[in-house]
Design a protein around this motif. Structure first.
Motif, PDB file in Angstrom:
ATOM      1  N   PRO A   1       0.802  -1.231   0.000  1.00  9.88           N
ATOM      2  CA  PRO A   1       0.000   0.000   0.000  1.00  9.88           C
ATOM      3  C   PRO A   1       0.832   1.277   0.000  1.00  9.88           C
ATOM      4  N   SER A   2       1.919   1.311   0.766  1.00  8.70           N
ATOM      5  CA  SER A   2       2.740   2.529   0.804  1.00  8.70           C
ATOM      6  C   SER A   2       3.346   2.818  -0.563  1.00  8.70           C
ATOM      7  N   GLU A   3       3.755   1.784  -1.275  1.00 13.13           N
ATOM      8  CA  GLU A   3       4.311   1.961  -2.626  1.00 13.13           C
ATOM      9  C   GLU A   3       3.216   2.409  -3.595  1.00 13.13           C
ATOM     10  N   TRP A   4       2.022   1.815  -3.479  1.00 14.13           N
ATOM     11  CA  TRP A   4       0.898   2.205  -4.337  1.00 14.13           C
ATOM     12  C   TRP A   4       0.564   3.680  -4.119  1.00 14.13           C
ATOM     13  N   ARG A   5       0.495   4.098  -2.851  1.00 17.42           N
ATOM     14  CA  ARG A   5       0.174   5.496  -2.552  1.00 17.42           C
ATOM     15  C   ARG A   5       1.245   6.430  -3.115  1.00 17.42           C
ATOM     16  N   HIS A   6       2.514   6.043  -2.945  1.00 19.58           N
ATOM     17  CA  HIS A   6       3.623   6.854  -3.451  1.00 19.58           C
ATOM     18  C   HIS A   6       3.525   7.028  -4.975  1.00 19.58           C
ATOM     19  N   ASN A   7       3.168   5.974  -5.682  1.00 18.73           N
ATOM     20  CA  ASN A   7       3.072   6.020  -7.143  1.00 18.73           C
ATOM     21  C   ASN A   7       1.824   6.726  -7.630  1.00 18.73           C
ATOM     22  N   ASN A   8       0.878   6.968  -6.742  1.00 16.20           N
ATOM     23  CA  ASN A   8      -0.394   7.574  -7.160  1.00 16.20           C
ATOM     24  C   ASN A   8      -0.615   8.957  -6.547  1.00 16.20           C
ATOM     25  N   LYS A   9       0.464   9.626  -6.214  1.00 17.28           N
ATOM     26  CA  LYS A   9       0.350  11.000  -5.683  1.00 17.28           C
ATOM     27  C   LYS A   9       0.010  11.960  -6.788  1.00 17.28           C
TER      28      LYS A   9
END
Length: 132
Positions: free
Chosen positions: A124-132
């Motif tokens: 999830p943290s990587e997904w959020r980072h990529n979807n900023k």
């Protein structure tokens, strides 16, 4: 409020996210819905009551808490053990249940339970980072 020690897959929050056909989003939201549904089930089975122990406040002003069911079980451990969430590595040093949740994640990883059995899953943290 935010659960201590735990990072759960995301659910869609915007109209754009709900309409996404991106396989990465679809996978993330699938796991997010499964985690949310399991949490709802756990709380319902506990008589719709949980015990919160606030352990911190995050940078957005949300309270960070340990969440326990009426039988004393730590919700974070259950979700992580079932492969429906991951240990929030960024904040593990301030997690009072670090050993418990890390062991739960090790078991889930070894047994390829939940997200650990999904080769397409992105933390999830990587997904959020990529979807900023």
């Amino acid at each position: 409020m935010r659960f201590s020690c735990l990072d759960a897959p995301e659910v869609p929050h915007t109209k754009q996210e709900r309409a996404s056909y991106d396989p990465i989003d679809i996978d993330q939201f699938k796991w997010g819905r499964l985690a949310r549904n399991r949490l709802t089930q756990l709380i319902h089975q506990a008589g719709d009551r949980v015990a919160l122990t606030v352990v911190d406040t995050d940078r957005y002003g949300r309270k960070v808490a340990d969440v326990r069911l009426s039988n004393g079980a730590l919700v974070q451990e259950i979700l992580i053990r079932e492969g429906l969430a991951v240990v929030y590595k960024q904040y593990i040093k301030s997690c009072s249940n670090a050993t418990l949740v890390e062991q739960a994640e090790i078991q889930a990883r070894q047994q390829k339970i939940g997200v650990w059995g999904d080769p397409s899953f992105i933390p999830p943290s990587e997904w959020r980072h990529n979807n900023k």
